[in-house]
Design an enzyme around this catalytic site. Structure first.
Site, mmCIF file in Angstrom:
data_model
loop_
_atom_site.group_PDB
_atom_site.id
_atom_site.type_symbol
_atom_site.label_atom_id
_atom_site.label_comp_id
_atom_site.label_asym_id
_atom_site.label_seq_id
_atom_site.Cartn_x
_atom_site.Cartn_y
_atom_site.Cartn_z
ATOM 1 N N THR A 185 0.862 -1.014 -0.001
ATOM 2 C CA THR A 185 -0.079 -0.010 0.032
ATOM 3 C C THR A 185 0.959 1.258 0.118
ATOM 4 O OG1 THR A 185 -0.187 0.260 2.392
ATOM 5 C CG2 THR A 185 -1.583 -1.212 1.433
ATOM 6 N N GLU A 333 -5.666 -4.074 1.205
ATOM 7 C CA GLU A 333 -5.891 -5.281 2.231
ATOM 8 C C GLU A 333 -6.947 -6.257 2.006
ATOM 9 O OE1 GLU A 333 -5.086 -2.026 2.511
ATOM 10 O OE2 GLU A 333 -3.798 -1.714 4.396
ATOM 11 N N LYS A 442 -13.303 17.568 12.055
ATOM 12 C CA LYS A 442 -14.085 17.561 13.166
ATOM 13 C C LYS A 442 -14.401 18.951 13.752
ATOM 14 C CE LYS A 442 -14.176 13.620 16.110
ATOM 15 N NZ LYS A 442 -13.860 12.801 17.271
ATOM 16 N N TRP A 447 -18.478 15.554 13.047
ATOM 17 C CA TRP A 447 -18.001 15.209 11.573
ATOM 18 C C TRP A 447 -18.474 15.755 10.436
ATOM 19 C CZ3 TRP A 447 -16.612 9.218 12.365
ATOM 20 C CH2 TRP A 447 -15.770 9.133 13.378
HETATM 21 P P1 ADP Z 1 -3.900 3.739 -0.604
HETATM 22 O O1 ADP Z 1 -4.655 4.615 -1.705
HETATM 23 O O2 ADP Z 1 -4.210 4.190 0.587
HETATM 24 O O3 ADP Z 1 -2.597 3.254 -0.859
HETATM 25 P P2 ADP Z 1 -5.762 1.853 -1.855
HETATM 26 O O4 ADP Z 1 -5.260 2.117 -3.204
HETATM 27 O O5 ADP Z 1 -5.904 0.343 -1.334
HETATM 28 O O6 ADP Z 1 -4.622 2.246 -0.764
HETATM 29 O O7 ADP Z 1 -6.851 2.589 -1.377
HETATM 30 C C1 ADP Z 1 -7.785 2.270 -0.499
HETATM 31 C C2 ADP Z 1 -8.661 3.469 -0.036
HETATM 32 O O8 ADP Z 1 -9.045 4.050 -1.220
HETATM 33 C C3 ADP Z 1 -9.708 3.074 1.016
HETATM 34 O O9 ADP Z 1 -9.576 2.765 2.116
HETATM 35 C C4 ADP Z 1 -10.679 4.289 0.576
HETATM 36 O O10 ADP Z 1 -10.504 5.263 1.414
HETATM 37 C C5 ADP Z 1 -10.529 4.628 -0.940
HETATM 38 N N1 ADP Z 1 -11.676 4.165 -1.766
HETATM 39 C C6 ADP Z 1 -11.585 2.959 -2.423
HETATM 40 N N2 ADP Z 1 -12.763 2.814 -3.206
HETATM 41 C C7 ADP Z 1 -13.474 4.127 -3.005
HETATM 42 C C8 ADP Z 1 -14.947 4.616 -3.346
HETATM 43 N N3 ADP Z 1 -15.500 3.955 -4.249
HETATM 44 N N4 ADP Z 1 -15.169 5.894 -2.903
HETATM 45 C C9 ADP Z 1 -14.310 6.621 -1.845
HETATM 46 N N5 ADP Z 1 -13.279 6.001 -1.468
HETATM 47 C C10 ADP Z 1 -12.540 5.003 -2.010
#
Ligand code: ADP
Length: 544
Positions: A185, A333, A442, A447
């Site tokens: 990640t 994850e 916040k 929120w």
């Molecule tokens: P990162 O971008 O943190 O490296 P990921 O690519 O796994 O990791 O992204 C996961 C995150 O992307 C999720 O925890 C969420 O916050 C965001 N995310 C994924 N799909 C959506 C969605 N459809 N709408 C809003 N946020 C999303």
């Protein structure tokens, strides 16, 4: 009493065996570096994946070792997806957009011995090589003539390796719990964390992609995954394509409007997967063309995830393309799928506006994943669509811990993984994400959803991109601050934007200030780097 059914290991190689046996001539089309299209059948992919497996054996790569790829979406990268994992070796797909120090960290952490790379990344690889002590072999994904003139230890050409083998190889059987692939990640803070998938988790996740209420991937589809193969295994689409014998169209590195339009039109794409930016780029290109008829395309379904989908994407796909947008939510994850926004039978009776409101949610919980919402003390909250809290997930394709334990405790004693997302769940399982836990504003203890404000702000015709961050405030602790970039040749004032937002949100949600910036900082996965914006602007309201 135990059942009396066969215990066949769930292995990724079974998908390719199926595609080869029953769909050998169904095409895998790839856009190459020079823009030309390369065509091969699933039978050809299977033959080349087996040759690759033989070559890996000849190179002395053992089961459980991790090999790295730095590559776009092409047939060669697809062959690595099967040839490496099918051999019991772990495929580590590296995101080439990571910052050099992150690339060094993860290749070192994964202890990669071999790096397969697209020729376009030759410069990047040459710069990194002196800092990669574990890597002993580099393989350029091309023919010998294309080999860059680089001083790399043991530089080989992929096509030479394949040509030297005969493909007479049977995929080995091994424990389905063996590791298959590794993705890190991006880690907005701290070091990237490795998520290590298993054959079993990948096969179960892939079955889910074939389910009608998930992605309904079938032999009838022509799939265009624009999501990179290096991003969470391209959401599992390559595996589902093989497991159903679907036609697969791989766009290479070209995600510009014209290249995409050509693929959609000429290859008869029915299902495409891409983050919203890809669609916005296509729409912007389409606006500059005369006589396009998107309604004549075969595109029927579009999957979008990774970030909230702006309404304009849903509306344009429906009205101009006759296509349905399915919003999905998940993360590295979760392999990555947790939800997909298919509607329920009773939603057929709703009007278009109400259906669109459902499509704007982050999707509906799919079979195989358990989701719940908890408060800050970890107490479960009702699935009533209004109780906002932290989202937790559990299931056979959710991680149990990070690679080598580096990244802290991933799950609690009951196996719940804290996703880091804040939102609500309703009785039907629809998820609405209001924020990343670390991005929430916040204000006086209440929120405010940065995502909702951003979605509304990009609805303004002059706004290209929007980010809302929490700015420190003497009375309310935090107040929303809106940062925007404008479309080419357009501008917008604070007063105009606030007037635009005012009828759409509660008064206390209105940002305290609006700042127009020239550019937004982005992470390697294309998301706005809010941490950077916060470090620059958190004290904005106190500056006076
Ligand atoms: P990162 O971008 O943190 O490296 P990921 O690519 O796994 O990791 O992204 C996961 C995150 O992307 C999720 O925890 C969420 O916050 C965001 N995310 C994924 N799909 C959506 C969605 N459809 N709408 C809003 N946020 C999303």
């Amino acid at each position: 009493m135990l059942g009396l059914m066969q215990q066949r290991e769930l292995l990724i190689s079974s998908f390719l065996d199926y595609a080869e046996a029953y769909h050998p001539r169904v095409e895998v089309v790839s856009r190459l570096r020079d823009g030309t299209l390369h065509r091969i059948g699933w039978g050809g992919i299977a033959d080349r994946a087996r040759r690759l497996a033989q070559a890996l054996q000849r190179l002395g790569i053992r089961r459980g070792a991790r090999v790295a790829t730095l590559a776009w979406n092409t047939h060669r990268h697809l062959e690595l997806f099967f040839g490496v994992t099918g051999s019991g070796i772990v495929l580590h797909t590296v995101n080439p957009r990571l910052f050099p120090e992150q690339l060094r960290y993860i290749i070192d952490h994964a202890e990669n011995g071999v790096v397969f790379f697209d020729v376009e990344f030759a410069g990047l690889v040459a710069d990194l090589a002196p800092h990669l002590p574990t890597v002993h072999t580099y393989v350029a994904l091309g023919v010998r003539d294309e080999l860059p003139d680089l001083a790399l230890p043991n530089l080989l050409a992929y096509e030479d390796l394949l040509a030297a083998e005969d493909g007479d190889f049977a995929w080995p059987m091994f424990d389905e719990n063996s590791a298959s692939s590794l993705c890190y990640t991006s880690g907005t803070t701290g070091n990237p964390k490795g998520v290590l998938y298993s054959h079993r988790s990948t096969v179960l996740h892939t079955f889910s992609l074939m389910a009608v209420d998930t992605m309904a991937i079938s032999a009838r589809e022509t799939l265009l995954p624009c999501a990179p193969l290096f991003h969470v295994n391209c959401w599992g689409i390559p595996y589902a394509a093989a497991g159903t014998g679907a036609k697969l169209v791989l766009p290479g590195s070209r995600l510009d409007g014209e290249s995409l339009w050509e693929l959609l039109r000429d290859e008869g794409v029915t299902f495409a997967a891409a983050v919203p930016t890809v669609w916005l780029t296509l729409f912007a290109w389409m606006e500059r063309q005369a006589d396009l008829n998107p309604g004549a395309l075969k595109l029927r379904r579009v999957l979008s995830g990774g970030t909230a989908v702006p309404r304009v994407v849903i509306d344009t796909l429906r009205d101009r393309f006759g296509a349905t947008l399915l919003q999905a939510w998940g993360m590295t994850e979760l392999s990555p799928l947790g939800t997909v926004g298919n509607l329920l039978p009773r939603h057929d009776a709703l009007d278009e506006e109400a259906r669109t409101a459902l499509r704007l949610k982050q999707g509906r919980t799919i079979y195989g994943i358990e989701l719940r919402v908890v408060d800050e003390a970890g107490r479960p909250l009702p699935r009533d669509g209004t109780s906002v809290g932290l989202i937790q997930a559990r299931g056979p394709w959710v991680l149990s811990g990070y690679f080598k334990g580096d990244g802290g405790q991933a799950v609690d004693a009951d196996g719940w993984f804290g996703t880091g997302d804040v939102g609500t769940l309703d009785a039907d399982g629809f998820l609405t994400i209001t924020d990343r836990a670390k991005d929430v504003v916040k204000s006086g203890g209440e929120w405010i959803s940065s995502i909702e404000l951003e979605n509304l702000a990009v609805g303004h015709p002059a706004v290209q991109e929007a980010a809302v961050i929490a700015a420190r405030h003497a009375r309310w602790q935090e107040r929303p601050l809106l940062l925007v970039t404008c479309k080419e040749g357009r501008s917008v004032t604070k007063a105009e934007l606030l007037a635009f937002l005012a009828p759409k949100v509660a008064k206390w949600w209105l940002p305290d200030d609006v700042i127009c910036v020239d550019a937004m900082p982005h992470t390697a996965t294309g998301k706005v780097q809010k941490a950077r914006l916060r470090s620059e602007y958190a004290d904005w309201l106190e500056r006076g």
